[in-house]
Structure formats: C-alpha cells, structure tokens
Design an enzyme around this catalytic site. Sequence first.
Site, PDB file in Angstrom:
ATOM      1  N   ASP A  31     -17.009 -24.491 -18.463  1.00 57.18           N
ATOM      2  CA  ASP A  31     -17.726 -25.766 -18.322  1.00 57.18           C
ATOM      3  C   ASP A  31     -19.242 -25.655 -18.491  1.00 57.18           C
ATOM      4  O   ASP A  31     -19.900 -26.616 -18.842  1.00 57.18           O
ATOM      5  CB  ASP A  31     -17.414 -26.404 -16.957  1.00 57.18           C
ATOM      6  CG  ASP A  31     -17.648 -25.453 -15.780  1.00 57.18           C
ATOM      7  OD1 ASP A  31     -18.144 -24.331 -16.011  1.00 57.18           O
ATOM      8  OD2 ASP A  31     -17.327 -25.820 -14.634  1.00 57.18           O
ATOM      9  N   HIS A  32     -19.802 -24.475 -18.285  1.00 57.67           N
ATOM     10  CA  HIS A  32     -21.265 -24.348 -18.350  1.00 57.67           C
ATOM     11  C   HIS A  32     -21.760 -24.000 -19.761  1.00 57.67           C
ATOM     12  O   HIS A  32     -22.606 -24.676 -20.316  1.00 57.67           O
ATOM     13  CB  HIS A  32     -21.748 -23.238 -17.409  1.00 57.67           C
ATOM     14  CG  HIS A  32     -21.744 -23.604 -15.962  1.00 57.67           C
ATOM     15  ND1 HIS A  32     -20.599 -23.852 -15.251  1.00 57.67           N
ATOM     16  CD2 HIS A  32     -22.755 -23.726 -15.067  1.00 57.67           C
ATOM     17  CE1 HIS A  32     -20.910 -24.124 -13.987  1.00 57.67           C
ATOM     18  NE2 HIS A  32     -22.213 -24.058 -13.856  1.00 57.67           N
TER      19      HIS A  32
ATOM     20  N   SER B  39     -28.055 -21.542  -6.432  1.00 55.80           N
ATOM     21  CA  SER B  39     -26.778 -21.188  -7.059  1.00 55.80           C
ATOM     22  C   SER B  39     -26.158 -19.926  -6.479  1.00 55.80           C
ATOM     23  O   SER B  39     -26.773 -19.202  -5.700  1.00 55.80           O
ATOM     24  CB  SER B  39     -26.986 -20.988  -8.548  1.00 55.80           C
ATOM     25  OG  SER B  39     -27.471 -19.683  -8.782  1.00 55.80           O
TER      26      SER B  39
ATOM     27  N   ARG C  31     -29.492 -31.035  -8.255  1.00 52.46           N
ATOM     28  CA  ARG C  31     -30.671 -30.144  -8.119  1.00 52.46           C
ATOM     29  C   ARG C  31     -31.775 -30.614  -9.042  1.00 52.46           C
ATOM     30  O   ARG C  31     -31.514 -30.928 -10.199  1.00 52.46           O
ATOM     31  CB  ARG C  31     -30.292 -28.698  -8.480  1.00 52.46           C
ATOM     32  CG  ARG C  31     -29.415 -28.092  -7.424  1.00 52.46           C
ATOM     33  CD  ARG C  31     -29.141 -26.611  -7.645  1.00 52.46           C
ATOM     34  NE  ARG C  31     -28.389 -26.178  -6.488  1.00 52.46           N
ATOM     35  CZ  ARG C  31     -27.373 -25.318  -6.517  1.00 52.46           C
ATOM     36  NH1 ARG C  31     -27.013 -24.766  -7.656  1.00 52.46           N
ATOM     37  NH2 ARG C  31     -26.747 -24.993  -5.415  1.00 52.46           N
TER      38      ARG C  31
ATOM     39  N   ASP D 106     -19.258 -20.406  -7.731  1.00 49.63           N
ATOM     40  CA  ASP D 106     -20.247 -21.444  -8.007  1.00 49.63           C
ATOM     41  C   ASP D 106     -20.612 -22.088  -6.676  1.00 49.63           C
ATOM     42  O   ASP D 106     -19.734 -22.342  -5.839  1.00 49.63           O
ATOM     43  CB  ASP D 106     -19.652 -22.495  -8.956  1.00 49.63           C
ATOM     44  CG  ASP D 106     -20.732 -23.431  -9.476  1.00 49.63           C
ATOM     45  OD1 ASP D 106     -21.182 -23.239 -10.618  1.00 49.63           O
ATOM     46  OD2 ASP D 106     -21.138 -24.347  -8.728  1.00 49.63           O
TER      47      ASP D 106
ATOM     48  N   ARG E 291     -25.197 -17.561  -8.567  1.00 49.43           N
ATOM     49  CA  ARG E 291     -25.256 -16.592  -9.671  1.00 49.43           C
ATOM     50  C   ARG E 291     -25.679 -15.217  -9.175  1.00 49.43           C
ATOM     51  O   ARG E 291     -26.791 -15.025  -8.679  1.00 49.43           O
ATOM     52  CB  ARG E 291     -26.158 -17.093 -10.801  1.00 49.43           C
ATOM     53  CG  ARG E 291     -27.637 -17.184 -10.499  1.00 49.43           C
ATOM     54  CD  ARG E 291     -28.389 -17.893 -11.608  1.00 49.43           C
ATOM     55  NE  ARG E 291     -28.042 -19.306 -11.633  1.00 49.43           N
ATOM     56  CZ  ARG E 291     -28.879 -20.298 -11.930  1.00 49.43           C
ATOM     57  NH1 ARG E 291     -30.115 -20.047 -12.276  1.00 49.43           N
ATOM     58  NH2 ARG E 291     -28.484 -21.559 -11.902  1.00 49.43           N
TER      59      ARG E 291
HETATM   60  C1  MIC Z   1     -25.876 -24.359 -10.734  1.00 50.32           C
HETATM   61  O1  MIC Z   1     -25.616 -25.526 -10.508  1.00 50.32           O
HETATM   62  O2  MIC Z   1     -26.979 -23.823 -10.481  1.00 50.32           O
HETATM   63  C2  MIC Z   1     -24.794 -23.484 -11.370  1.00 50.32           C
HETATM   64  C3  MIC Z   1     -25.228 -23.186 -12.754  1.00 50.32           C
HETATM   65  O3  MIC Z   1     -23.592 -24.192 -11.413  1.00 50.32           O
HETATM   66  C4  MIC Z   1     -24.649 -22.222 -10.516  1.00 50.32           C
HETATM   67  C5  MIC Z   1     -23.751 -21.200 -11.092  1.00 50.32           C
HETATM   68  C6  MIC Z   1     -24.374 -20.373 -12.181  1.00 50.32           C
HETATM   69  O4  MIC Z   1     -25.553 -20.055 -12.122  1.00 50.32           O
HETATM   70  O5  MIC Z   1     -23.638 -20.015 -13.115  1.00 50.32           O
HETATM   71  C7  MIC Z   1     -24.203 -22.501  -9.072  1.00 50.32           C
HETATM   72  O6  MIC Z   1     -24.351 -23.592  -8.587  1.00 50.32           O
HETATM   73  O7  MIC Z   1     -23.727 -21.565  -8.410  1.00 50.32           O
HETATM   74 FE1  SF4 Z   2     -22.390 -27.600 -13.388  1.00 50.04          FE
HETATM   75 FE2  SF4 Z   2     -23.723 -26.501 -11.358  1.00 50.04          FE
HETATM   76 FE3  SF4 Z   2     -24.536 -28.792 -12.460  1.00 50.04          FE
HETATM   77 FE4  SF4 Z   2     -22.358 -28.762 -11.033  1.00 50.04          FE
HETATM   78  S1  SF4 Z   2     -24.409 -28.324 -10.302  1.00 50.04           S
HETATM   79  S2  SF4 Z   2     -22.620 -29.765 -12.995  1.00 50.04           S
HETATM   80  S3  SF4 Z   2     -21.498 -26.761 -11.523  1.00 50.04           S
HETATM   81  S4  SF4 Z   2     -24.468 -26.781 -13.453  1.00 50.04           S
END
Ligand code: MIC
Ligand code: SF4
Length: 644
Positions: free
Chosen positions: A64-65, A538, A380, A119, A540
């Site tokens: 999805d990313h 996140s 975010r 995630d 990550r």
């Molecule tokens: C995000 O919303 O920051 C992400 C991208 O979904 C991350 C995961 C990632 O960095 O791959 C998260 O929320 O954990």
């Molecule tokens: Fe995707 Fe993270 Fe954004 Fe949710 S917050 S839509 S999981 S990048």
Amino acid sequence: MAKNIVEKIFEAHKAYGELKTGSPVGLRIDQVYTQDATGTMTWLQFEAIGVDRVKVPLAVSYIDHNMLQTDYMNPDDHKFLQTAAAKYGAYFSRPGNGICHQVHLEQFAAPGRVALGTDSHTPTGGGMGMIAIGVGGLDAATVMAGAPFELAIPKVVKINLTGKLNRPWVSAMDVILEILRRLTVKGGVGKIFEYGGTGVKDLNVPERAAITNMGAELGATTSIFPSDGRTKFYLKAVGRETDWVELKADDDAEYSEIIDIDLGAIEPMIAQPHSPDNVVTVKSLKGTKVDQICIGSCTNSSYQGLKAVATILKGKTVSEGITLLINPGSKQVYEMISREGLIADMIASGARMLEASCGPCIGMGGAPGSGQISVRSYNRNFQGRSGTKDAFVYLASPVSCAVFAIKGEIVDSRESGIKIGSFEEPSKYLINRSFIIPPLKAASDVKVIKGPNIKDVPVKEPLKDRIEAEVLLKAGDNITTDDIMPAGSKVLPFRSNIPKISEFVFSGIDATFSKRAKEAKEKGGCIIIGGENYGQGSSREHAAMAPMFLGLQAVLAKSFARIHKANLINFGILPLQFKNPADYEKAEKGDRLVIKDVINSLNGSQVYNIENITKGAAFEVVSDLNDRQREIILKGGLLPYMKK
Ligand code: MIC
Ligand code: SF4
C-alpha cells in the site's frame, strides 16, 4: 476481581509474566500483518531467522505504501513480498487492494484477538475490540517465527464517552483531534486508552476505528473499544458475523485514570502545522485560504467518510485555487462508492481520484507547492512529510475538507451554507476478496524472487565495553521518525537497501549527517542527543537500522517514544535517558563523549557515567532495560540474539 477489557484480553493471551503495570509480559499473538515499506525488511529478517513457515494463526502481507512505480524498485519489492508470502504461509493483499489498516478492518480484524502490525496505525483494529499494536519489523518477524511478543504492561486509561455527536458536521476525526488537543503527542506514552461510557454506542465501527487509528498520534501503545451490538452489526455487514464475541469491562473495573468526553460538546476541529496536537477549532481559522485538499488515508477513508464527501461535492465545483485529491482506503470501498455513482459526483466536481493506497500521506505524490497550505483528512502533519518542506499542512475531518474544497478557504461546516446528506450505516457492504491471495498449503518449492535493490539485513557487532563517540546531532523535543529517516517518493524505494537509504538519515535537518557519520564511524561511531519523546511517529525500524549502519552507538534523550525505543534495542543501540534532564545542556554537537564500563553498568545498576572529553564535563544517564532487552543489546541486536 473486576477487570477492564484490556486485562481480559491480555489474560487470555498471556504466555509468561505477571500482568502488572510496567512488568514484561509475553503475549501469544493471533494475527501479524506487514505493509510493503516495512515488510520487505520484516520478511528478510524472517528468512534470516531460518523458520520454514509462519507460526501465528494469521499473517497478512499488504502492499500500500510503495505504489509509485517510477522505476523497477517498488514492483520488485511487490514481487518479493508476494513470493515470500507464498513460501512462508501468509495471505497476500495485492497492490490496488488498499491501505493495510482499512483492509484489515474489513477482512480480518476480530474482537478479543491480539494483532501486531509493522505500522504505527495498527491500533485501527481497536475499533473492532481487538488489541492491535504497531511494532518494528524485527519484532513482527520473531513473533511470526514462533516467539511470544514481549510488552511492558501499559497503564490503562478509560476515556468515558457521553452524549452524541452533532452529525453530520462533527465526526470521529473531530473527537480524536479534541483528545490530541487535550493530551498532546506525548500524552499516551506507556498507556492504552480503553473507551467506555454511554457515548460508545453512538459510534459505529468505522468511526471507532478512526479514533483508535489516530490514537497512535498520542504515543499510546494502543486504544480499544468494547465489542457490542454495533460491532456485531458491522461484522454481519462485512459478512463475518461468526467473528463476533461480546467484550465489555466489568462494572467495577479499575483504570489508572478516567478522562471524560461529551461527544455532544465537540465541534469541528483542525490541527495546525506541524504537529497533530496543535489543535484549535475550525471556526478560529475562518477565512484562511487553502491551496490543496487531500481526503483519504488509513484514518478517514471508510465508505461513510467518502460518502459524506461525495454528498458535499455533488453538483458543485472545486474552488478555483484548490487542487482536491482523494485516495479511498480500500478497493472494496472504492468499488462500492463507484457502483453507487458517488465517484461520478467526485469526478464531476473536479476531484483528482488516486488509487487506494497511502499516496500523499507519506509523500508518494501529491506534494503541495512551495509555501502552500494543504488541509488533509490524514493523521500526521510533521514538517516536510508531504514532500514539500515549506508547505503548511493542517489536519481535519473529511466533511471539513470537502467543505473547504468548495469554499476555497477554511470555514466551519456548520456555517458554510452547504447541505450534507444524512448517513445510515449500511447493513450490507460490498464484499470483494478477489485481491487477497490465501496462503498455499505446502510451499517448499516456491522461489522467493529478490530484485537487485533488495540487500541483506545489516547486523551490528556485539556491545563494546567502552564507547567513545562524537555527538553528531543535538535535537529538541518530539523528534519524529520522519526527521530521522525521511520517507517520500525519493527515499521510500530504498527501504530494502539499508546502505543506500542510510544516505538520507536526518537529511531534512542536516544534509551532512550521513557523510559525517561515515567519517565518525572510523573513530568509534556517533551519538545523538534528543529531548522529550524522541522518535515519535512511525514504526519504521529503518530509523534505527540505518543510523546503526552509520555507526550510531547510543541515543541520549530526555524520554523516548515506545516503538522507536524498541527498535533501537532491536538493533543494538543503547537508549539512554538523562538522569537529570538539565544535563541535556552538558553536551553539544561536535563534543566527544566517553562511556566506560558499559557492560558492567548495563548488567548492574544501569547507571552510566558520561565524560564529555571536549568540555571536561561529566554527567549520568540511565537505562531501564529488562533482562531480555539487556541480552539483546549485549549481542548487538535481536537478530544475533535469536541466533544465539
Ligand atoms: C507512516 O504513516 O508514517 C507510515 C509510513 O505508515 C509508517 C510506516 C513506515 O514508515 O513504513 C508508520 O506509521 O509506522
Ligand atoms: Fe499509509 Fe501511514 Fe498514511 Fe496510514 S498514516 S495512510 S499507513 S502512510
């Protein structure tokens, strides 16, 4: 003894330990899911652990990313994840099927279960009465390989809801924004929020899920709602009624704290740049001109949210100065609103429809222009996350966003003169599981395909007894993992390639960081200093793994965010807290610090003396690691620990 919901679920899943606040408990996990940006490392780590098949009842690998396929790298990752899922026994959710959290809610989330996801927004499942926790990839890999998940038992805080939302103007997004306003991005650290009270029944499952999803922004371990008649109604509507069980807190259940929220008193809210807790009422920003609107993401792209948007856009045109982007959360939702003609209304209004993926939320396209204002129904708004460093990103509900898109500026939807159709929760959702590939029964002959950008997982050397390293960066409070390891279209494709992605560590704050870190590595490595809540955001693990690759030995901070701290430990980096927060002033960028007797300190009092040999100063820092975590750090991380 009377129990709350969290205690009941933990008790049913306990593998070892004592269910006491702060003590480490091993939990048996029912479901684990990964997404592609964190999943490639997770599955490489699973492979490195050397187990043939996943050992949890359900594992799902989502894509999805990394959906912007500007070259071979992202599609190669998709192929790797598909073949790894087939080989190791996970469901595979194909690209186009939607954002992991929305799809998981529709297809797999079930009350009373415990789920882990790689995630931070995994707590979305809490809307279904599930304990769903965001973790780093290596934690997920070890659990899929058969280990229990170890967690220090958080405090349980009750959020007591009363009253009813002032629909259709006020929605679940406004509730969580109000909670963020009150509690801030640090307000949930070490806590689980359990929702209760008479107001719970006013909210349906997708609304509850929006609230638990964005509970991640509070820094909470997770959030959870009871499982009641509304949960049963939703599960029946998505064709999974048999997954329903009732879940409620006992009458005299105890909580560490109770917070009261009257749903009827909540009004449209908005988070201002650059933090999800910088929340004010929409009406206080009346008249602020907007350049871009984005609607969707894992927080607000349910059928109901998008239907409300379509009714607002119907028969109108997006204001001249605005670009409106919409990314529905799942293929199922997308198909359902298409068949009902709602997509036609969106397109006719001028909305630019994106695929069912994370998209602009993580800077994968849809970046605002220089200095522009973007209002998003996302979760975010950290500076630069949109892909444009000097953009101003605000967060608001889908209804507010759609109203702004028509009006061209921020206006309280109640005073906008725009009518919104009433919403009735569907008793039957469109169900289409065609893009979910179930695991093969036996898969020993499946070949896992790895493209050239997929590199091995780096492993750190065991802990040194004497650390002498340079402070390469000194940061303030609330440093995010987006600051440490940025995402976006230029960086995300390197998630499977640590040597390459490490070139981007802290690049938004200090473009020379990675180069200086490589030089410092020859001379003992580096140290980072942070303020409160270091590593928020996140899950990550790249925010630990890439700095580790660059020679990071320890982070000295006033406090840490939960998932990032766990990730630092998993990669053998010492998370150290100032014993006296004022000592934050005793070291600056460029200073050389010496920590002697590291192993004895770790195994003993966990108090470490730091000598600042540049300034001739000294101070103490502490760690609070349990036995397993100390072992992990000693070995250089969780991977070497697993192989002991
Ligand atoms: C995000 O919303 O920051 C992400 C991208 O979904 C991350 C995961 C990632 O960095 O791959 C998260 O929320 O954990
Ligand atoms: Fe995707 Fe993270 Fe954004 Fe949710 S917050 S839509 S999981 S990048």
